[in-house]
Design a protein around this motif. Structure first.
Motif, PDB file in Angstrom:
ATOM      1  N   GLU A 173      11.453  44.903  59.094  1.00 18.02           N
ATOM      2  CA  GLU A 173      12.402  43.850  59.538  1.00 18.02           C
ATOM      3  C   GLU A 173      11.680  42.762  60.326  1.00 18.02           C
ATOM      4  OE1 GLU A 173      16.490  46.432  60.237  1.00 18.02           O
ATOM      5  OE2 GLU A 173      15.237  45.923  61.952  1.00 18.02           O
ATOM      6  N   LEU A 174      10.765  43.207  61.186  1.00 24.65           N
ATOM      7  CA  LEU A 174      10.027  42.230  62.008  1.00 24.65           C
ATOM      8  C   LEU A 174       9.162  41.331  61.130  1.00 24.65           C
ATOM      9  CD1 LEU A 174       9.071  44.727  64.847  1.00 24.65           C
ATOM     10  CD2 LEU A 174      10.435  42.660  65.195  1.00 24.65           C
ATOM     11  N   LYS A 175       8.480  41.952  60.179  1.00 25.02           N
ATOM     12  CA  LYS A 175       7.618  41.168  59.283  1.00 25.02           C
ATOM     13  C   LYS A 175       8.472  40.193  58.455  1.00 25.02           C
ATOM     14  CE  LYS A 175       3.475  40.726  57.415  1.00 25.02           C
ATOM     15  NZ  LYS A 175       2.307  40.400  58.231  1.00 25.02           N
ATOM     16  N   ASP A 176       9.607  40.681  58.014  1.00 26.62           N
ATOM     17  CA  ASP A 176      10.477  39.842  57.185  1.00 26.62           C
ATOM     18  C   ASP A 176      10.950  38.614  57.965  1.00 26.62           C
ATOM     19  OD1 ASP A 176      12.020  39.316  54.766  1.00 26.62           O
ATOM     20  OD2 ASP A 176      13.774  39.772  55.997  1.00 26.62           O
ATOM     21  N   VAL A 177      11.241  38.811  59.244  1.00 28.03           N
ATOM     22  CA  VAL A 177      11.727  37.663  60.022  1.00 28.03           C
ATOM     23  C   VAL A 177      10.590  36.653  60.230  1.00 28.03           C
ATOM     24  CG1 VAL A 177      11.460  37.972  62.546  1.00 28.03           C
ATOM     25  CG2 VAL A 177      13.669  37.413  61.593  1.00 28.03           C
ATOM     26  N   LEU A 178       9.390  37.179  60.426  1.00 28.49           N
ATOM     27  CA  LEU A 178       8.234  36.295  60.634  1.00 28.49           C
ATOM     28  C   LEU A 178       7.890  35.519  59.359  1.00 28.49           C
ATOM     29  CD1 LEU A 178       5.781  35.455  62.453  1.00 28.49           C
ATOM     30  CD2 LEU A 178       4.556  37.416  61.516  1.00 28.49           C
ATOM     31  N   SER A 209       4.252  41.546  47.271  1.00 30.00           N
ATOM     32  CA  SER A 209       5.148  42.124  48.264  1.00 30.00           C
ATOM     33  C   SER A 209       4.309  42.750  49.359  1.00 30.00           C
ATOM     34  CB  SER A 209       6.036  43.186  47.611  1.00 30.00           C
ATOM     35  OG  SER A 209       6.988  42.572  46.775  1.00 30.00           O
ATOM     36  N   LYS A 210       4.976  43.117  50.446  1.00 31.66           N
ATOM     37  CA  LYS A 210       4.250  43.759  51.546  1.00 31.66           C
ATOM     38  C   LYS A 210       4.931  45.070  51.922  1.00 31.66           C
ATOM     39  CE  LYS A 210       1.742  39.937  53.306  1.00 31.66           C
ATOM     40  NZ  LYS A 210       1.521  38.915  54.320  1.00 31.66           N
ATOM     41  N   PHE A 211       4.143  46.040  52.326  1.00 34.38           N
ATOM     42  CA  PHE A 211       4.649  47.356  52.693  1.00 34.38           C
ATOM     43  C   PHE A 211       4.201  47.631  54.122  1.00 34.38           C
ATOM     44  CE2 PHE A 211       4.539  46.960  48.200  1.00 34.38           C
ATOM     45  CZ  PHE A 211       5.662  47.636  47.756  1.00 34.38           C
ATOM     46  N   ASN A 247      -4.506  43.751  58.042  1.00 34.52           N
ATOM     47  CA  ASN A 247      -3.484  42.942  58.692  1.00 34.52           C
ATOM     48  C   ASN A 247      -2.566  43.827  59.526  1.00 34.52           C
ATOM     49  OD1 ASN A 247      -0.971  41.439  59.162  1.00 34.52           O
ATOM     50  ND2 ASN A 247      -1.987  39.861  57.933  1.00 34.52           N
ATOM     51  N   ARG A 248      -2.824  43.825  60.823  1.00 35.03           N
ATOM     52  CA  ARG A 248      -1.928  44.524  61.742  1.00 35.03           C
ATOM     53  C   ARG A 248      -1.639  43.559  62.884  1.00 35.03           C
ATOM     54  NH1 ARG A 248      -7.038  47.788  61.865  1.00 35.03           N
ATOM     55  NH2 ARG A 248      -6.544  49.090  60.079  1.00 35.03           N
ATOM     56  N   MET A 249      -0.350  43.428  63.172  1.00 35.15           N
ATOM     57  CA  MET A 249       0.013  42.444  64.186  1.00 35.15           C
ATOM     58  C   MET A 249       0.766  43.089  65.327  1.00 35.15           C
ATOM     59  SD  MET A 249       1.426  39.180  62.124  1.00 35.15           S
ATOM     60  CE  MET A 249       0.463  38.335  60.892  1.00 35.15           C
ATOM     61  N   VAL A 291       4.661  43.390  65.547  1.00 33.22           N
ATOM     62  CA  VAL A 291       5.208  43.288  64.190  1.00 33.22           C
ATOM     63  C   VAL A 291       4.974  44.608  63.450  1.00 33.22           C
ATOM     64  CG1 VAL A 291       5.218  41.980  62.014  1.00 33.22           C
ATOM     65  CG2 VAL A 291       4.749  40.792  64.169  1.00 33.22           C
ATOM     66  N   GLY A 292       3.764  44.861  63.006  1.00 38.04           N
ATOM     67  CA  GLY A 292       3.484  46.095  62.275  1.00 38.04           C
ATOM     68  C   GLY A 292       2.211  45.957  61.475  1.00 38.04           C
ATOM     69  N   GLU A 293       1.938  46.990  60.685  1.00 40.80           N
ATOM     70  CA  GLU A 293       0.695  47.011  59.913  1.00 40.80           C
ATOM     71  C   GLU A 293       0.999  47.011  58.418  1.00 40.80           C
ATOM     72  OE1 GLU A 293      -1.765  50.390  60.805  1.00 40.80           O
ATOM     73  OE2 GLU A 293      -3.213  49.860  59.253  1.00 40.80           O
ATOM     74  N   GLU A 294       0.280  46.180  57.686  1.00 45.72           N
ATOM     75  CA  GLU A 294       0.451  46.165  56.220  1.00 45.72           C
ATOM     76  C   GLU A 294      -0.376  47.289  55.620  1.00 45.72           C
ATOM     77  OE1 GLU A 294      -0.542  42.336  54.546  1.00 45.72           O
ATOM     78  OE2 GLU A 294       0.601  41.300  56.089  1.00 45.72           O
ATOM     79  N   ILE A 295       0.235  48.028  54.689  1.00 47.11           N
ATOM     80  CA  ILE A 295      -0.548  49.051  53.998  1.00 47.11           C
ATOM     81  C   ILE A 295      -0.545  48.777  52.494  1.00 47.11           C
ATOM     82  CG2 ILE A 295      -0.174  50.879  55.725  1.00 47.11           C
ATOM     83  CD1 ILE A 295       1.674  51.741  52.943  1.00 47.11           C
ATOM     84  N   HIS A 296      -1.460  49.396  51.796  1.00 50.43           N
ATOM     85  CA  HIS A 296      -1.546  49.212  50.348  1.00 50.43           C
ATOM     86  C   HIS A 296      -1.183  50.506  49.657  1.00 50.43           C
ATOM     87  CE1 HIS A 296      -3.691  45.232  50.152  1.00 50.43           C
ATOM     88  NE2 HIS A 296      -3.588  45.491  51.430  1.00 50.43           N
TER      89      HIS A 296
END
Ligand code: BGP
Length: 484
Positions: free
Chosen positions: A246-251, A312-314, A337-339, A342-347
């Motif tokens: 949700e946080l990433k989506d808002v950003l 997309s991002k996970f 990418n970890r903020m 916000v959170g961390e992107e994983i693959h």
């Protein structure tokens, strides 16, 4: 989280007769001629000069070779092109003195589009802020915002008879995020989430002022905005991962969607914005009620929204410091990418990615279109304004067609999602491949190619890739061709 890999069963789907099959470009990435005909400097000139890695000249020399590229469009049944006006060609300082040679260049370009039956979709700002206005604060400065409105009004009047589709800003999110958080766009600030949201807020507002000005002047064309939308999913069903998504989506998405498509920031959106900013020990931005009136007026009059979709991002829950490593070289697996806040992107292991670590997930395109359709009812027309695959194309001689089958697969899988969207009633009226011809990529240079047409940057000769023939068949038959 279970990843949905729905295979869409195409039942003889035909795209509508008036559907646009386009190719996309951006002035600074393709024109070259950065010092010609009185053009002023933009933020990339100094930045790239100092970095010494990418030379924006001559790019693919579109400034001189646009007739050739438009002839190719005509020949390959590409009936629309996204181009942008380089603001500093018209107003070298961003405001004040106008440069007639720049104005004339775009007249010639639009005339050629018309002659070839290629509809120009024209963006007013595609990442190339005039340096003189960046020096005054860029998106954070009132002077820049006012100058942007004046420049837009000038273009509307000047090109009224030639341009029917206008786009205010290309991917405001990429500008704000990369200028203030990841530091990958000039002036390359890092971790300034408050400034990032302030820039986003200002972009939404200035976009709205421009839409309102266009409508007030009574022009009969259409005006929209182009967003880079990356669909965000939680990596697992845990509450922490869901919240990170949700946080990433808002950003990345929602602050823009609310501001430009609903004309109002929802309470949930603002709460998430505050959470990100405060987690970074920064001060929440001001939301002024009088601004929302401007936003709402524009959202009600907006003719279309353009969606640029690549990946997309996970997301996974993360509470450490911000750490961003940009894979700008095409060395797979180097992206981090970890903020903070916000959170961390994983693959996810079972999803493919490009060499630049962009996760390929066509379903995400449909999900994003559906989300706009469901959550933003004022929207009545959408375009896919960019979609494509960065690939290290190999040129094997004049007599051999560049074989970019992975790109064809990428395009095909995404076109199927567009078809699925149209069949389910979502009003998608056109699709633009990024990019029409090879050009340079802002942070990745010339080796990240996207074009339907291969450009030999030494000779500037163009060669149709296998994907160009595939796309031609698609545009001609309006049916998605198989991959052979
Ligand atoms: C979008 C931009 C384009 C283009 C594309 C590909 O964000 O609007 O200008 O560059 O992405 O991105 P990249 O060049 O970073 O691979």
């Amino acid at each position: 989280m279970k990843i949905r890999q729905e295979v869409y069963q195409m039942q003889q789907f035909k795209f509508p007769k008036d559907f646009y099959f386009g190719g996309a470009t951006a002035a600074y990435q393709c024109e070259g001629a950065t010092k010609e005909d009185g053009k002023g400097e933009v933020i990339w000139d100094k930045y790239l000069r100092e970095q010494g890695t990418i030379n924006p000249d001559p790019a693919c020399d579109f400034y001189h070779r646009y007739p050739e590229d438009l002839d190719l469009c005509k020949k390959f049944h590409i009936n629309a092109i996204r181009v942008s006006i380089d603001w500093a060609r018209i107003f070298p300082e961003g405001e004040g003195k106008m440069e007639p040679r720049g104005v004339e260049y775009y007249h010639k370009l639009f005339k050629k589009c018309r002659e070839d039956g290629v509809e120009p979709f024209v963006t007013l700002h595609h990442f190339d802020t005039p340096q003189a206005l960046q020096d005054k604060g860029g998106w954070l400065s009132q002077e820049m915002l006012d100058a942007f409105v004046e420049y837009a009004k000038f273009c509307f009047k000047e090109y009224a008879d030639e341009v029917r589709y206008w786009i205010t800003i290309n991917e405001p999110t990429s500008m704000a995020g990369q200028q203030y958080v990841s530091g990958t766009f000039p002036p390359a600030y890092k971790d300034q989430f408050d400034k990032c949201f302030e820039a986003e807020y200002n972009q939404n507002l200035v976009h709205a002022r421009i839409v309102n000005a266009y409508k007030e002047a009574g022009y009969t064309g259409q005006i929209g905005i182009v967003h880079a939308l990356q669909t965000v999913y939680p990596a697992t069903d845990s509450e922490g991962d869901k919240h990170a998504a949700e946080l990433k989506d808002v950003l990345e998405n929602k602050f823009y969607l609310d501001g430009t498509l609903a004309g109002k920031y929802s309470k949930e959106t603002l709460a998430l914005v505050r959470e990100i900013i405060e987690a970074n020990d920064q001060k929440m931005i001001d939301i002024k009620p009088e601004d929302e009136k401007v936003l709402l007026k524009a959202a009600k009059q907006l003719d279309f929204v353009g969606v640029n979709y690549y990946f997309s991002k996970f997301m996974k829950e993360y509470h450490g410091a911000t750490e961003i490593v940009h894979n700008g070289t095409g060395k797979k697996g180097t992206d981090v990418n970890r903020m903070k806040g916000v959170g961390e992107e994983i693959h996810p292991k079972d999803l493919p990615a490009t060499d630049w670590d962009w996760i390929i997930y066509p379903q995400g395109m449909y999900d994003q279109l559906k989300r706009i359709y469901d959550d933003y009812p004022l929207v009545h027309s959408m375009y896919i304004t960019e979609n494509g695959m960065g690939y290290k194309d190999k040129f094997e001689g004049e007599d051999k067609i560049v074989d970019d089958t992975p790109r064809i697969k990428y395009l095909r899988d995404h076109m199927e999602q567009v078809a699925k969207a149209i069949e389910s009633g979502i009003p998608v009226n056109g699709y633009f491949v990024w990019s029409l011809q090879d050009m340079f990529s802002w942070t990745n240079g010339y080796s990240k190619r996207y074009g339907l047409f291969y450009v030999d940057f030494k000779t500037q000769k163009r060669y149709a890739k296998k994907s160009a023939y595939w796309y031609k068949e698609l545009a001609e038959t309006r049916e998605i061709p198989p991959i052979d």
